[in-house]
Design an enzyme around this catalytic site. Structure first.
Site, PDB file in Angstrom:
ATOM      1  N   TRP A 184       0.833  -1.205   0.000  1.00  0.00           N
ATOM      2  CA  TRP A 184       0.000   0.000   0.000  1.00  0.00           C
ATOM      3  C   TRP A 184       0.868   1.255   0.000  1.00  0.00           C
ATOM      4  O   TRP A 184       0.941   1.979   0.992  1.00  0.00           O
ATOM      5  CB  TRP A 184      -0.920  -0.002   1.227  1.00  0.00           C
ATOM      6  CG  TRP A 184      -1.929  -1.113   1.206  1.00  0.00           C
ATOM      7  CD1 TRP A 184      -3.003  -1.200   0.378  1.00  0.00           C
ATOM      8  CD2 TRP A 184      -1.981  -2.257   2.053  1.00  0.00           C
ATOM      9  NE1 TRP A 184      -3.715  -2.344   0.642  1.00  0.00           N
ATOM     10  CE2 TRP A 184      -3.109  -3.018   1.679  1.00  0.00           C
ATOM     11  CE3 TRP A 184      -1.184  -2.734   3.089  1.00  0.00           C
ATOM     12  CZ2 TRP A 184      -3.461  -4.214   2.292  1.00  0.00           C
ATOM     13  CZ3 TRP A 184      -1.534  -3.923   3.708  1.00  0.00           C
ATOM     14  CH2 TRP A 184      -2.661  -4.653   3.304  1.00  0.00           C
ATOM     15  N   HIS A 205      -6.583   2.677   2.329  1.00  0.00           N
ATOM     16  CA  HIS A 205      -7.781   1.842   2.417  1.00  0.00           C
ATOM     17  C   HIS A 205      -8.676   2.415   3.512  1.00  0.00           C
ATOM     18  O   HIS A 205      -8.272   3.345   4.225  1.00  0.00           O
ATOM     19  CB  HIS A 205      -7.446   0.364   2.673  1.00  0.00           C
ATOM     20  CG  HIS A 205      -6.448   0.122   3.773  1.00  0.00           C
ATOM     21  ND1 HIS A 205      -5.986  -1.122   4.108  1.00  0.00           N
ATOM     22  CD2 HIS A 205      -5.815   0.973   4.637  1.00  0.00           C
ATOM     23  CE1 HIS A 205      -5.127  -1.034   5.111  1.00  0.00           C
ATOM     24  NE2 HIS A 205      -5.018   0.232   5.439  1.00  0.00           N
ATOM     25  N   ARG A 231      -3.698   5.593  -3.666  1.00  0.00           N
ATOM     26  CA  ARG A 231      -2.500   4.745  -3.719  1.00  0.00           C
ATOM     27  C   ARG A 231      -1.550   5.271  -4.769  1.00  0.00           C
ATOM     28  O   ARG A 231      -1.995   5.768  -5.816  1.00  0.00           O
ATOM     29  CB  ARG A 231      -2.875   3.298  -4.051  1.00  0.00           C
ATOM     30  CG  ARG A 231      -3.629   2.666  -2.914  1.00  0.00           C
ATOM     31  CD  ARG A 231      -3.820   1.187  -3.062  1.00  0.00           C
ATOM     32  NE  ARG A 231      -4.744   0.749  -2.006  1.00  0.00           N
ATOM     33  CZ  ARG A 231      -5.200  -0.471  -1.865  1.00  0.00           C
ATOM     34  NH1 ARG A 231      -4.809  -1.409  -2.710  1.00  0.00           N
ATOM     35  NH2 ARG A 231      -6.020  -0.772  -0.894  1.00  0.00           N
ATOM     36  N   GLN A 245     -13.695   2.696  -1.371  1.00  0.00           N
ATOM     37  CA  GLN A 245     -13.932   1.387  -0.740  1.00  0.00           C
ATOM     38  C   GLN A 245     -15.100   1.506   0.226  1.00  0.00           C
ATOM     39  O   GLN A 245     -15.445   2.611   0.669  1.00  0.00           O
ATOM     40  CB  GLN A 245     -12.702   0.931   0.066  1.00  0.00           C
ATOM     41  CG  GLN A 245     -11.538   0.441  -0.787  1.00  0.00           C
ATOM     42  CD  GLN A 245     -10.413  -0.159   0.062  1.00  0.00           C
ATOM     43  OE1 GLN A 245     -10.333   0.070   1.269  1.00  0.00           O
ATOM     44  NE2 GLN A 245      -9.549  -0.926  -0.585  1.00  0.00           N
ATOM     45  N   VAL A 288      -5.830  -9.761   9.491  1.00  0.00           N
ATOM     46  CA  VAL A 288      -6.826 -10.831   9.635  1.00  0.00           C
ATOM     47  C   VAL A 288      -6.143 -12.186   9.739  1.00  0.00           C
ATOM     48  O   VAL A 288      -5.019 -12.366   9.280  1.00  0.00           O
ATOM     49  CB  VAL A 288      -7.816 -10.876   8.433  1.00  0.00           C
ATOM     50  CG1 VAL A 288      -8.760  -9.692   8.445  1.00  0.00           C
ATOM     51  CG2 VAL A 288      -7.081 -10.974   7.119  1.00  0.00           C
ATOM     52  N   ALA A 330     -14.032  -8.745   9.142  1.00  0.00           N
ATOM     53  CA  ALA A 330     -13.930  -7.430   8.501  1.00  0.00           C
ATOM     54  C   ALA A 330     -13.720  -7.642   7.010  1.00  0.00           C
ATOM     55  O   ALA A 330     -13.309  -8.723   6.567  1.00  0.00           O
ATOM     56  CB  ALA A 330     -12.771  -6.630   9.092  1.00  0.00           C
TER      57      ALA A 330
END
Ligand code: YSA
Length: 362
Positions: A184, A205, A231, A245, A288, A330
């Site tokens: 990113w 994000h 980005r 997003q 995650v 998420a």
């Protein structure tokens, strides 16, 4: 009296052939209609010859307007003795025609009617439809997505586009110098806090909102966060350097991966219809465990629309949640790509091109 009328007013090319019956031009008694037509003609033509484009409206009002001199004379016909009405009327009407023709020629000589002038206004033209605005396809898609999640019990919140390094990376289990930061790359803002450590950037994000929301709220949490991201990357048909997003976060006791999958399949059914093919694959995101990505079939191929997973225990403990007690899922989905899939758009760069041929189709 006839001798006072110029034989020809050259400047406007007016005809001197008008056959005025001067016996009928001076009317008795009523000042409103006591108009010597020959004098009126001479004066009107002289004034017209001296007019600039800006004077034309004034001339029109003075001689041919509703309260113009010739108009008043014409209105006075009825007050004349009956045996004079016909000749006077003919003379006055002929003068009206002559003045109108002279006016048209003068306007032509001056290069056409001045913009905004009475002459330029053609009240017989059909009206022009004013352009009606509409919502941008990105906005419409965001509204469709958030309303799908609202009906599943998610709140909608928004957050800052200029973000601290801490929320964009560190709070998401991406410490400084972690190689995942390379995924990113972004635009950095030339500003730091007093300690010089909280560097700021254009968020890459919507995930920074996960930590911001959990810091402020105790579980259970169920939110979606629409917003713009940035980005530093090359653009192509499916990548923009700025795009939108919608983040999603659900944390409570007993949430499992089955809840994640069920929620996202239901979202896909509502947005793309029951028949559209959906693919889940394992994927890696530091925040995650486990992680997946979701893709939708697109012209015989797959277009990835989101990353998702079960919230990493380190993210939960970082905001003071007990990871032994609470679990959650998420996700973060790309709005423009979802709009592309729904409307058959084959190049993401159309969304910010500001081209009405594209925008007016939605
Ligand atoms: C993953 C796990 C979570 O628990 C929560 C969120 C996420 C998603 C993660 N924050 C993320 O941004 N992953 S991503 O880089 O793969 O982007 C997610 C989606 O954004 C992509 O699937 C794509 O639909 C869209 N996207 C990413 N880069 C884009 C883009 N859309 C247009 N142009 C780009 N350059």
């Amino acid at each position: 009296m006839a001798g006072q009328v110029p034989a020809k007013v050259d400047i406007i090319g007016a005809s001197s052939e008008l056959n005025l019956n001067l016996d009928h031009t001076r009317l008795m008694g009523n000042p409103k209609i006591d108009v010597p037509l020959a004098e009126l003609r001479a004066e009107a033509l002289r004034a017209l010859g001296a007019c600039t484009a800006a004077d034309i409206d004034g001339w029109l009002a003075r001689y041919l307007g509703r309260k113009g001199e010739l108009t008043l004379a014409l209105r006075g016909i009825a007050e004349r003795p009956a045996d004079e009405r016909r000749d006077f009327g003919a003379a006055a009407n002929a003068l009206k025609d002559e003045l109108e023709a002279a006016l048209a020629r003068r306007v032509e000589e001056l290069g056409g009617p001045a913009k905004g002038s009475v002459e330029a206004l053609d009240v017989t033209l059909p009206g022009r439809r004013s352009l009606q605005g509409r919502l941008h396809p990105t906005t419409r898609t965001i509204r469709d997505i958030t309303s799908a999640f609202s009906s599943m019990g998610f709140q909608v919140v928004e957050g800052p586009e200029v973000e601290y390094d801490h929320y964009n990376f560190s709070a998401l289990n991406i410490p400084e110098d972690h190689p995942a930061r390379d995924m990113w790359d972004t635009l950095w803002v030339d500003r730091a806090d007093a300690d010089g450590r909280r560097r700021m950037l254009m968020r890459t994000h919507t995930s920074p909102m996960q930590a911001r929301i959990m810091e402020r709220q105790k579980p259970p949490v169920r939110v979606v966060v629409p917003g713009r991201c940035y980005r530093y990357e090359a653009t192509d048909a499916t990548h923009e350097w700025h795009f939108h997003q919608v983040e999603g976060l659900a944390v409570a006791e007993g949430i499992t991966f089955a809840d994640l999958k069920g929620t996202l399949l239901e979202f896909a059914r509502r947005i793309f219809g029951a028949d559209r093919k959906v693919r889940f694959r394992c994927d890696y995101f530091p925040f995650v465990e486990p992680g997946v990505d979701m893709a939708i079939d697109w012209k015989g191929r797959w277009l990835e629309i989101m990353g998702a997973g079960m919230v990493h225990p380190r993210v939960l403990s970082g905001v003071g949640y007990d990871p032994e007690r609470y679990t959650g899922f998420a996700f973060g989905m790309g709005v423009e790509r979802i709009a592309m899939l729904r409307h058959g758009i084959d190049d993401i760069r159309q969304f910010a091109a500001n081209d009405l041929r594209f925008l007016s189709q939605f």
